[in-house]
Write an enzyme that holds these catalytic residues in place. Sequence first.
Site: not given
Length: 485
Positions: A234-235, A253, A287
């Site tokens: 999102k960011v 990333e 992640c």
Amino acid sequence: MSFFTDLAHQYIDGEWRPGKGSWDIIDFNPYNGEKLASITVATADEVDQAYRSAQDAQRAWGETNPYARRMVLERALRIVEERESEIGDAIVAELGGTRLKAAFELHLAKEFLRESVQLALRPTGQILPSPTEGKENRVYRVPVGVVGVISPFNFPFLLSLKSVAPALALGNAVVLKPHQNTPVCGGTLVAKVFEEAGLPAGLLNVVVTDIAEIGDALLEHPVPQVISFTGSDKVGRHVAMVCAANLKRAVLELGGNSALIVLDDADLDYAVDAAVFSRYVHQGQVCMAANRILVDRSVEKEFTEKFVAKVASLPVGDPADPQTVIGPLINSSQAEAISSLVEQTVAAGATALLHGRADGNLVSPSVLTGLAADSPVLSQEIFGPVALVVPFDGEDEAVRIANDTPYGLSGAVHTGDIERGVRVGQRIHTGMIHINDGTVHDEPIVPFGGEKSSGLGRLNGDAMAEAFTTQKWISVQHGRSQFPF
């Protein structure tokens, strides 16, 4: 703790100084709530000062002999090795990393520093032929100038160093903004290491701040030519849009929703070990974590029983205890979000083989199965200790399910036939995939990055030179060109 309070400052142009913002970021221990430090935020004007000092310092640094730049990186590596115990304690305290996780992060940090030492000497130019008689084409690889780095909270020391060290090695200056939850391990500690290593003032600046204070000043500023961001998609999308509007290069990333696939001929005990680590390392705040465990229906019962039993045995508690495997999530918002996600998914019809509960920021592991094919939880990133076990019938269905997500970062395939695993892996739309291993891997010389919503560009090895340098063509006419007028 004096370690944190000593580093609770902005670091701009080689000076440690308080921020000039109107409010403070409070650095808490996520396990026991202890206040570690208070840092007054940097303002947009201080971001400007950081970038201007970086720009001024970079000119000489870019012309410095790469062997001299390499020596600074070598000293930084020695400092990390000498302070390893102290840095490990800081990782445990500031982000709730377990002792195992802190050792894992420090091991990788040292490996990436070693690679950065070599990277200083790696960029080479080319001499290319020309169709014009007498002309010589020289292609130089030169620093981009100034790099902005924005790092996350989950592996803050490693992921700050991963961009900062190569950028410096290649002749650039850096302005680093760490995550608000890890301002020391992800920011000022990195500055302290390089200050002690003899890095000239201005080449690395750390601004501890927040978008609420500076808006997009870090991204829009005219000085940086590259922004290296690690964080949520999102960011990351916002970073990409602002960079594009300002004609900057963005290296992103971002998040993941990795699948670990267990085929019918897999070594199940080994696959269980790989899956448990891949999902629950650092409480699932990774992640590359295996959100989804896809299991061939013919071995689903046996695998799931063993998987649940192992997950249920993982010790949950104080991350400072060497026996602890599951420590706290980074903050109460994350803990509440994960608990809510589990409750909503079970209410929607999923079966909880293990139903984790929250105790402050500690959230014990959950294992969910029986999810509807259109369950929204299957397509999203889960940044916490929740595993989804999904059965499939045959390779084609496994591939379809694995690809049914907006993300494409990592993955794994377990099978008794390595080439079968490679064939399946080639069909998964992801930047990285591992045969008969876990999903959480990073190595200094192997291209690291994702597809789809998992990012843009690659880091590590030769990709670092692509990320943090640019090419310059200088032609030399040894004879005389003929002009049409």
